[in-house]
Design a protein around this motif. Structure first.
Motif, PDB file in Angstrom:
ATOM      1  N   PRO B 170       0.808  -1.233   0.000  1.00 12.90           N
ATOM      2  CA  PRO B 170       0.000   0.000   0.000  1.00 12.90           C
ATOM      3  C   PRO B 170       0.837   1.278   0.000  1.00 12.90           C
ATOM      4  CG  PRO B 170      -0.887  -1.583   1.563  1.00 12.90           C
ATOM      5  CD  PRO B 170       0.405  -2.161   1.074  1.00 12.90           C
ATOM      6  N   ARG B 171       1.934   1.269   0.751  1.00  5.28           N
ATOM      7  CA  ARG B 171       2.715   2.499   0.828  1.00  5.28           C
ATOM      8  C   ARG B 171       3.329   2.833  -0.535  1.00  5.28           C
ATOM      9  NH1 ARG B 171       7.093   3.173   5.572  1.00  5.28           N
ATOM     10  NH2 ARG B 171       5.319   2.346   6.698  1.00  5.28           N
ATOM     11  N   LEU B 272      -7.866  -3.652   1.084  1.00  9.11           N
ATOM     12  CA  LEU B 272      -6.936  -3.014   2.024  1.00  9.11           C
ATOM     13  C   LEU B 272      -7.467  -3.105   3.450  1.00  9.11           C
ATOM     14  CD1 LEU B 272      -6.016   0.172  -0.040  1.00  9.11           C
ATOM     15  CD2 LEU B 272      -4.571  -1.811   0.402  1.00  9.11           C
ATOM     16  N   GLN B 274      -6.207  -1.014   5.820  1.00  6.40           N
ATOM     17  CA  GLN B 274      -5.943   0.297   6.405  1.00  6.40           C
ATOM     18  C   GLN B 274      -5.815   1.246   5.225  1.00  6.40           C
ATOM     19  OE1 GLN B 274      -1.966   0.988   8.186  1.00  6.40           O
ATOM     20  NE2 GLN B 274      -3.002   1.448  10.108  1.00  6.40           N
ATOM     21  N   GLU B 276      -4.351   4.539   3.202  1.00 13.71           N
ATOM     22  CA  GLU B 276      -3.184   5.416   3.136  1.00 13.71           C
ATOM     23  C   GLU B 276      -3.631   6.801   2.716  1.00 13.71           C
ATOM     24  OE1 GLU B 276       0.202   5.025   3.621  1.00 13.71           O
ATOM     25  OE2 GLU B 276      -0.073   3.009   4.433  1.00 13.71           O
ATOM     26  N   ASN B 341      -1.623   6.980   7.787  1.00 16.22           N
ATOM     27  CA  ASN B 341      -2.542   5.891   7.468  1.00 16.22           C
ATOM     28  C   ASN B 341      -3.452   5.675   8.666  1.00 16.22           C
ATOM     29  OD1 ASN B 341      -0.534   4.451   9.150  1.00 16.22           O
ATOM     30  ND2 ASN B 341       0.600   4.342   7.238  1.00 16.22           N
ATOM     31  N   THR B 342      -4.625   5.168   8.408  1.00  9.04           N
ATOM     32  CA  THR B 342      -5.581   4.985   9.489  1.00  9.04           C
ATOM     33  C   THR B 342      -6.661   3.981   9.090  1.00  9.04           C
ATOM     34  OG1 THR B 342      -7.021   6.174  11.059  1.00  9.04           O
ATOM     35  CG2 THR B 342      -7.136   6.839   8.754  1.00  9.04           C
ATOM     36  N   ARG B 343      -7.457   3.570  10.050  1.00  4.10           N
ATOM     37  CA  ARG B 343      -8.597   2.698   9.767  1.00  4.10           C
ATOM     38  C   ARG B 343      -9.566   3.433   8.837  1.00  4.10           C
ATOM     39  NH1 ARG B 343     -11.320   2.118  15.650  1.00  4.10           N
ATOM     40  NH2 ARG B 343     -13.262   1.921  14.465  1.00  4.10           N
TER      41      ARG B 343
END
Lengths: 451, 467
Positions: B170-171, B272, B274, B276, B341-343
């Motif tokens: 993801p990053r 995903l 989480q 981004e 990043n977060t929920r």
């Protein structure tokens, strides 16, 4: 897990300025790298190591506790690491936020990490703040304040950390699955970060109990490296830690898994592009007589572009983008692991057949003199470079003292590395790379899953 | 020597690797920091040689920096410079790729090759007893690459697979799409490693041409660190006499556009775990008068657990494990990026509250206490930056890449001490534009998209469309 690689490689095989490969060593390598460490113990059982190094006017201070994820119970996994976060939330003397502010203002950086076996806190700060550091660390050891709001918000932070490192990561998810396949009884079967449900369930009372049980001077190691005078450090340690009482640390009994009799397999569905696989063999616990040879075996097979597995999997047969090998020895047990990142479309079998052929070679004939020289030079060079900083020195001292109660073992390990022979490695390969004891765990894209 | 302090904070690690704020001798109020001295010479072929001698440990490291980097890639051949650099270790006139790997290995080392936006860098190390062998091998790799079709095909396939695997990180996906979103057709918008379509089209002659064009001594800097013998230094002229300089084609990089009104790009991927998030706008070139003031500003905004963004977004709200900011200061104007990043259900809140913090930061500026704390940090932590000769070497090298005068080193402490609150706050006004943030979110559509629509107009793409 932060220090493992650095530490294990760190003081093995250090400085020597002549090519000793042509003839057997005439003096011990450790004599060349041995540096002055003063060790003392307070009456309350606190162990302290001091090494003076005033190359820069900074100090690196490590405070480690012999508690990690293995001290947790199912249903409350992740407790040790979550608690590590709470150690930054303040005491009466330094309320929540004060430490962050002061450490920054004084030019310091601080952080911590948790492993299966221990939790380490470290700070690097100008040396004129020595007393401040000793004050805050002794304060945190016994006067931590617990606040529900802080716990609740930190819980969310830890959950995001879990999502970042594990749930949203192929490697993280694979690692977690691998632990579950390797271990059914051992406390190493759950990840240090813990499971989401357990993070949600842990209460303040349980954190307090954990703190009261494990955070005690007789369960701790302190290392001070940098621009200090030993006598001054000693004086301040006695002043600030002397009044902290020792505690009876429970002697936990662990059920450990027996040596596997059959090959085990596991898989998770993850990602869309390609397969990632971890092949593991039972290894040895930290400090075992075979540990150094196993590290060299792992290195010969899977460390770098001249390693055997890289050459055959990545370069020659082009089935993977990368392959690595390592031996991790924890306190209770260890594993020899090979991680293969396959190219899209390549199968696990393609990797296993190449792995097997290299293992056959490794067990049927000793590695060449050049290969042995390479392995030793690699360890030597990485340690020579690693020795440079006060942070690295402090970290490796802390790890050896915490693991073994005897930091001098790191000097002995250096000599071990230097004296390993090609035959030793071949013997170790025969003994440990046993097919029916291995496990193969893969992360497979849905499109490649074979039912 | 000079008075200096260094910022070693996490948000600056990226910047420091790229630009390495200079390091120097003493800090106010404390004992002197022993800084290794460095020497600079130039060979007849135009190669700049920097040496940082330190005999306290018996090793040497060698590095070669070649100017240019991914920004030099033609528009339809992204990845060319990086691929060219990678191929240096895959065979010379007299050694095969395997032999090269084994010979570096024998020295206990491995050749490391990396290409960034503005340069490529190769490095290796050895025990000091082996330095002659190390340099001979290193120079051979740099000056006599074979670039065979076989090795080009092999490395090309590896690279394509690496990039394809990275689509599951993801990053990587968020960073890559964001650069393109921000920069469009500008070279900085293209990934340094290249896009798959372009990599497939690169020919052997492109690689050879790129090598001959850019990998010249008069376009490069050699760094030697550690227990480097005098005989080694004096042998360089001879060893590198066959590496000839060549007139460099000066292709000025296009300037970046002007700041745009806020736009939101939502990139969907439903598996995903989480989301981004990236917010950014054009930032600064490395050579910029506000550089020091921005170091202070960034320290206050996101440079520690005590900083505004981390206190609000992580500590108080528990929204993330990490929120980082950075002025990626490069040759041409680099991006200012806030990453987190977060929920999935907290994406909207994280973006809104981040914007609020930055807006307040710009409107109110920093406080006296924040200024003192930040200065204390930068001064106090400086010695870490020069603890080892390798670290110092990185700093000096960055100065040479970006044309920064050594006065940035020699006058650091006095300049830092001279900066007052008004100076910092004016620099903030000149460089932070929260109304012009371009916003990227990479997450699953159902939960995330509605939250973004509350913030502004959203353009939506599936991630596969953009890779």
């Amino acid at each position: 897990m932060f220090y493992y690689v650095a530490v294990v490689l760190f003081l093995q095989n250090l400085i020597f300025t002549q090519n000793l490969w042509a003839e057997p060593p005439t003096e011990k390598f450790s004599d060349k790298i041995r540096f002055q460490v003063e060790k003392f113990k307070l009456d309350n059982g606190l162990t302290v190591l001091i090494h003076e190094d005033s190359r820069i006017p900074m100090i690196n201070y490590q405070q480690w506790f012999r508690v990690g994820s293995r001290h947790e119970k199912p249903g409350r996994t992740g407790l040790a690491h979550f608690f590590e976060h709470l150690m930054f939330k303040g005491t009466k003397k330094y309320p929540d936020g004060e430490l962050d502010r002061l450490v920054q203002k004084y030019g310091g950086n601080f952080n911590a990490f948790t492993t299966e076996d221990y939790t380490g806190y470290y700070i690097q700060i100008p040396s004129n703040k020595l007393e401040f550091v000793i004050d805050i660390e002794s304060d945190r050891m016994r006067n931590l304040v617990f606040d529900q709001r802080a716990i609740d918000s930190e819980r969310e932070v830890v959950k995001e950390e879990r999502r970042l490192r594990y749930e949203n990561s192929i490697m993280g998810s694979l690692w977690e699955k691998n632990r579950q396949v390797l271990y059914k009884l051992s406390p190493y079967r759950w990840p240090v970060i813990g499971y989401m449900a357990d993070l949600n369930a842990t209460s303040m009372a349980e954190f307090k109990e954990f703190y009261d049980t494990h955070y005690a001077p007789n369960n701790a190691v302190i290392v001070v490296v940098g621009d200090v005078k030993k006598s001054n450090v000693k004086k301040l340690i006695e002043k600030y830690y002397g009044t902290i009482s020792r505690k009876e640390i429970p002697d936990l009994k662990y059920e450990l898994d027996p040596l596997p009799k059959n090959q085990r397999q596991g898989q998770i569905e993850k990602g869309e592009q390609a397969i990632t696989t971890i092949v593991s063999y039972p290894g040895v616990a930290a400090g075992h007589k075979d540990e150094v040879a196993l590290q060299m075996l792992a290195s010969a097979l899977g460390d770098g572009t001249s390693s055997r597995l890289y050459k055959i999997m990545v370069y020659k047969n082009q089935i993977a983008t990368g392959v690595s090998g390592s031996h991790d020895g924890n306190i209770l047990s260890g594993e020899l692991m090979f991680t293969i990142t396959f190219k899209p479309g390549m199968s696990v079998e393609s990797g296993l057949s190449l792995l097997d052929s290299e293992i056959r070679r490794m067990t049927s004939e000793p590695i060449s003199a050049d290969e042995l020289r390479k392995l030793k030079n690699t360890v030597l060079l990485s340690n020579v470079r690693g020795l440079q900083t006060i942070a690295a020195k402090a970290g490796v001292l802390a790890e050896y003292e915490t693991k073994f109660g005897d930091y001098t073992r790191l000097f002995g390990d250096i000599d071990k590395f230097a004296n390993i022979s090609a035959l030793d490695i071949q013997e170790i390969a025969k003994q440990y790379l046993v097919q029916q004891r291995r496990s193969i765990v893969s992360a497979i894209p849905k499109s490649q899953v074979v039912e | 020597m000079c008075k200096l302090a260094k910022n070693k904070f996490n948000l600056f690690i990226l910047i420091l690797v790229l630009i390495g704020v200079g390091g120097c001798a003493t800090m106010t109020g404390s004992s002197g920091v022993k800084i290794p001295s460095y020497k600079e010479t130039r060979l007849k072929n135009g190669l700049t040689v920097l040496s940082v001698i330190d005999r306290s440990l018996p090793y040497v490291s060698v590095g070669l920096l070649v100017q240019g980097g991914g920004a030099e890639d033609p528009a339809t051949k992204s990845g060319l410079t990086s691929l060219t650099a990678d191929l240096l270790e895959r065979g010379t006139k007299t050694k095969s790729a395997t032999e090269i790997a084994e010979q570096f290995g024998l020295l206990g080392s491995e050749l490391s090759i990396a290409t960034e936006r503005d340069y490529s860098i190769l490095s290796a190390a050895s025990l000091s007893a082996d330095q002659t062998e190390l340099l001979n091998l290193f120079f051979q790799v740099v000056t006599e690459p074979a670039f065979t079709s076989l090795e080009i095909e092999r490395r090309r396939k590896e690279l394509l697979s690496e990039i394809q695997r990275a689509y599951d990180q993801p990053r990587y996906v968020a960073n890559r799409i964001f650069s393109s979103f921000l920069y469009g057709a500008h070279p900085y918008g293209r990934p340094v490693e290249g896009v798959i379509r372009d990599i497939k089209s690169i020919k052997q002659k492109d690689i050879i041409r790129q090598y001959l064009k850019s990998f010249r001594p008069n376009n490069s800097i050699l760094i030697l660190v550690g227990d480097v013998q005098n005989s080694t230094l004096s042998s360089l002229e001879n060893k590198l006499s066959n590496w000839t300089s060549r007139e460099l084609v000066n292709e000025p990089m296009p300037t970046v556009g002007s700041k745009e009104p806020q736009k939101i790009l939502f990139v969907s991927r439903n598996d995903l775990q989480q989301s981004e998030i990236r917010l950014g706008h054009f930032g600064i070139q490395r050579k910029n008068d506000d550089f020091l003031a921005l170091m202070v500003a960034e320290t206050v905004l996101a440079g520690s657990m005590n900083s505004r963004l981390i206190k609000e977004i992580r500590v108080r709200r528990g929204l993330t494990y990490g929120i980082q900011t950075a002025f990626n200061a490069t040759k041409q104007v680099g991006p200012y990026i806030i990453s987190s990043n977060t929920r999935h259900d907290k994406v909207g809140e994280l973006i809104k509250e981040t914007l609020t913090v930055v807006k307040n930061f710009v409107r109110e500026g920093i406080t006296d206490e924040e200024l003192q704390d930040a200065k204390g940090y930068l001064l106090g932590s400086f010695p870490n930056k020069v603890e080892t000769p390798d670290r110092l070497a990185k700093i000096i090298l960055a100065y040479r890449i970006y044309g920064i005068a050594d006065e940035e080193l020699t006058e650091f402490v006095s300049r830092l001490n001279k900066l007052n609150k008004e100076d910092i706050n004016k620099a903030i006004q000149r460089n932070y534009f929260p109304d012009n943030f371009q916003v990227l979110v990479y997450g699953p559509e159902k939960i995330v998209l509605p939250q973004l629509r509350e913030i502004g107009a959203v353009q939506t793409k599936n991630y596969k469309e953009l890779l």
